[in-house]
Design a protein around this motif. Structure first.
Motif, short mmCIF file in Angstrom:
data_model
loop_
_atom_site.label_atom_id
_atom_site.label_comp_id
_atom_site.label_asym_id
_atom_site.label_seq_id
_atom_site.Cartn_x
_atom_site.Cartn_y
_atom_site.Cartn_z
N TYR A 86 0.87 -1.18 0.00
CA TYR A 86 0.00 0.00 0.00
C TYR A 86 0.91 1.23 0.00
O TYR A 86 1.78 1.35 0.86
N THR A 118 1.27 5.64 -0.58
CA THR A 118 0.52 6.90 -0.55
C THR A 118 0.72 7.72 -1.82
O THR A 118 -0.02 8.67 -2.04
N HIS A 119 1.71 7.36 -2.65
CA HIS A 119 1.97 8.12 -3.88
C HIS A 119 2.28 7.18 -5.04
O HIS A 119 3.13 6.28 -4.90
N GLN A 120 1.64 7.40 -6.17
CA GLN A 120 1.90 6.59 -7.35
C GLN A 120 3.35 6.72 -7.80
O GLN A 120 3.94 5.78 -8.31
N VAL A 137 -2.54 2.26 -4.38
CA VAL A 137 -2.29 3.58 -3.83
C VAL A 137 -3.47 3.94 -2.95
O VAL A 137 -4.63 3.81 -3.35
N VAL A 138 -3.16 4.38 -1.73
CA VAL A 138 -4.18 4.74 -0.74
C VAL A 138 -4.03 6.21 -0.36
O VAL A 138 -3.03 6.85 -0.70
N SER A 139 -5.00 6.73 0.35
CA SER A 139 -4.96 8.16 0.69
C SER A 139 -4.03 8.49 1.86
O SER A 139 -3.62 9.63 2.01
N GLY A 140 -3.69 7.52 2.69
CA GLY A 140 -2.78 7.81 3.79
C GLY A 140 -2.80 6.73 4.86
O GLY A 140 -3.58 5.78 4.79
N SER A 180 1.43 10.26 9.02
CA SER A 180 1.55 10.89 7.70
C SER A 180 2.94 10.79 7.09
O SER A 180 3.11 11.01 5.88
#
Length: 136
Positions: free
Chosen positions: A80, A82-84, A109-112, A116
């Motif tokens: 997983y 957070t950035h492509q 890819v996930v949002s977070g 962070s």
């Protein structure tokens, strides 16, 4: 607790807070929960997706060692991000660890994540059955 199911914990602070095990063995399968690149509360490879992937997979493989297993026993991975933009770096780390094994793999890819600063989290699944191979 189910008979024959084994669980192991790690030094992750979230295991106690949320109430989960780092890894669970049930029958021939060993599942390692979502694993981030932390040693205790210290993030490894801050800002570097390759190093974070290496650290996260190392943590997951450490959990497998509790069952006498290693990378060669892994049959599935999940990554997983957070950035492509980090796909190639994380993919490179995966290939270095699992190229000879070739587990099935998923990368999304996930949002977070809960922290962070984390760029990657991984899961692994291993098979601890007999060593007799069957034809594909």
């Amino acid at each position: 607790m189910s008979e024959g199911v084994q669980r192991v914990q790690s030094d992750s602070p979230w295991e106690e807070t949320i109430g989960f095990a780092r890894a669970v063995a049930a029958g021939d399968r060993v599942l390692v929960s979502g694993t981030m690149p932390f040693t205790g509360r210290v993030l490894q490879g801050e800002g570097d997706p390759y190093e974070q992937a290496r650290a996260a997979f190392s943590n997951a493989l450490t959990a497998l060692k509790n069952f006498g297993l290693g990378a060669e026993d892994v049959i599935r991975t999940r990554m997983y991000l957070t950035h492509q933009r980090d796909v190639d770096a994380v993919g490179r780390a995966h290939k270095e660890i699992f190229d000879a094994v070739r587990p099935v793999a998923t990368l999304v890819v996930v949002s977070g994540f809960v922290d962070s600063r984390v760029l990657v989290e991984v899961e692994v699944e291993a098979f601890r059955g007999n060593s007799e191979e069957s034809a594909p």
